[in-house]
Write an enzyme that holds these catalytic residues in place. Structure first.
Site, PDB file in Angstrom:
ATOM      1  N   CYS A 106       0.830  -1.210   0.000  1.00 54.68           N
ATOM      2  CA  CYS A 106       0.000   0.000   0.000  1.00 54.68           C
ATOM      3  C   CYS A 106       0.867   1.264   0.000  1.00 54.68           C
ATOM      4  O   CYS A 106       1.529   1.569   0.998  1.00 54.68           O
ATOM      5  CB  CYS A 106      -0.921  -0.038   1.222  1.00 54.68           C
ATOM      6  SG  CYS A 106      -1.729   1.525   1.605  1.00 54.68           S
ATOM      7  N   CYS A 109       0.014   3.908   2.689  1.00 53.49           N
ATOM      8  CA  CYS A 109       0.449   3.443   4.019  1.00 53.49           C
ATOM      9  C   CYS A 109       1.904   3.834   4.245  1.00 53.49           C
ATOM     10  O   CYS A 109       2.277   4.316   5.327  1.00 53.49           O
ATOM     11  CB  CYS A 109       0.318   1.924   4.131  1.00 53.49           C
ATOM     12  SG  CYS A 109      -1.355   1.293   3.915  1.00 53.49           S
TER      13      CYS A 109
END
Length: 208
Positions: A106, A109
């Site tokens: 991600c 993230c």
């Protein structure tokens, strides 16, 4: 514009054809939907129509993430991937706890993690705990290597059945939950946020 999303969408769909309950694929598709919606807002009429059709073709399930009031953390016991030490969320009562669901694949993230390391360094001695819960399906040693590369200074754990049951299915990652000193989830952050947004809420709870 729609073509840049198609390879990732097809990959996630192939995974779901083999495993309809694959959480990583579901969350991945939901993340793509959010990205596409963001592109739609900036697109002209023709691109907008193509992107909207792309979302329709994904046929992603409705969000089932629980509301703050319905989250029960009393049965959650996690294992720190660094040293296998147990973390029982009820033992953290009296502290402010930020739970961050994330994944190595991600991008947002990865962008958000430096904010958490900074907040942990600044407020840990004042009663802040941060726990990063990885939803990855890879070996925990690989997650640990990734966390070390990003210089994560707070505990990182792997997702468990108990944490999934408590927090529910996620819209996307990153998703974070802020827990007050009484053990109650008081704030949910879906998607990436600036450090100042987290700091404002954390400071308020630490000085309540």
């Amino acid at each position: 514009k729609e073509k840049k999303f198609e390879p990732a969408i097809n990959d996630f769909k192939k995974v779901l054809e083999l495993d309809k309950e694959n959480k990583e694929a579901k969350v991945g598709l939901k993340s793509i939907v959010k990205d596409i919606n963001s592109q739609i807002e900036k697109s002209g009429k023709e691109d907008k129509s193509l992107l909207q059709k792309l979302i329709k073709d994904i046929k992603i399930e409705d969000n089932t993430k629980k509301t703050d009031d319905s989250i029960d953390i009393s049965k959650i016991v996690l294992s720190n991937i660094k040293d296998d030490s147990k973390i029982k969320l009820t033992d953290l009562k009296g502290k402010v706890v930020l739970i961050n669901f994330w994944a190595t694949w991600c991008g947002p993230c990865k962008e958000e993690i430096p904010s958490f390391t900074s907040l942990y360094e600044k407020y840990n001695q004042d009663g802040l705990e941060i726990i990063g819960i990885s939803i990855d399906k890879i070996k925990k040693s690989e997650v640990l290597s990734f966390a070390k590369e990003l210089k994560v200074n707070y505990p990182v754990v792997m997702e468990t059945k108990e944490s999934t049951k408590a927090f529910g299915e996620l819209d996307l990652v990153p998703t974070s939950f802020l827990i007050n000193s009484e053990g109650k989830v008081v704030k949910t952050f879906v998607g990436i946020y600036q450090k100042i947004v987290f700091e404002k809420e954390i400071y308020k709870l630490l000085n309540n």
